[in-house]
Design an enzyme around this catalytic site. Sequence first.
Site: not given
Length: 151
Positions: A18, A42, A92, A130
Site C-alpha cells: 500500500h 458493523k 497485483r 493484508s
Amino acid sequence: MKRIALFPGSFDPFTKGHEDIVLRGLKLFDEIIVAIGFNSGKSVRYFDVNLMIDRISATFKDYPNIRVVTFSELTAEFARRNGANYLLRGLRNTTDFEYENSIAQVNRYLNEELESVFLITSPQFASISSSIIREVHRYQGDVSTFLPYKL
Ligand code: ADP
C-alpha cells in the site's frame, strides 16, 4: 485545479505494498487521501482502526499532502464530498483486476467525474496481502518485514 486522489481500502493492516502505491501516486497527484473504509457499528476488523490511523499517519509524517481518514459511506460519494476526482488502486494479479474492474464500473456510474487509476504492484511487494499478514500474525508469526511501521 488540484489533483486530489482517494486511496480507499480496508488496510487491515496497511502494508508496504500500500505504501508503495501511495508514494508512486504522489508523482501523479497533488494530494492523496488514504481512506480507511470503516463502519463502527458493523466492521469486524483484525487490527484496530485507531491503531492503523496512527501508524499510517506516522508512516507519512513527512508528507503534508497525504492525509489519513476513515469513511463509512459510498466511496464515490465520499470522493465527491472531498473534491477527489481520482480513485487510486493497486493491481497485483488477474484476481485483483476482475474485482477492480467491477468496482470501477460501479463507481463511475455513481459519480461520473471520478476516474479510477491503477498502479501495477512493484514486484518486491506483489505477494504481500493484508489477509495473509493477518493469518501469520494470528499465530504469532513475525510480520514486521511486510509493514512500513512497527505495530
Ligand atoms: P479492499 O478491502 O478495498 O480490497 P485493501 O486494503 O485490501 O482494500 O487494498 C486496497 C488497495 O490496495 C486495493 O486496490 C488493492 O488491490 C491494493 N493492494 C493491496 N495489496 C497490494 C500490494 N501488495 N501491492 C499493490 N497493491 C496492493
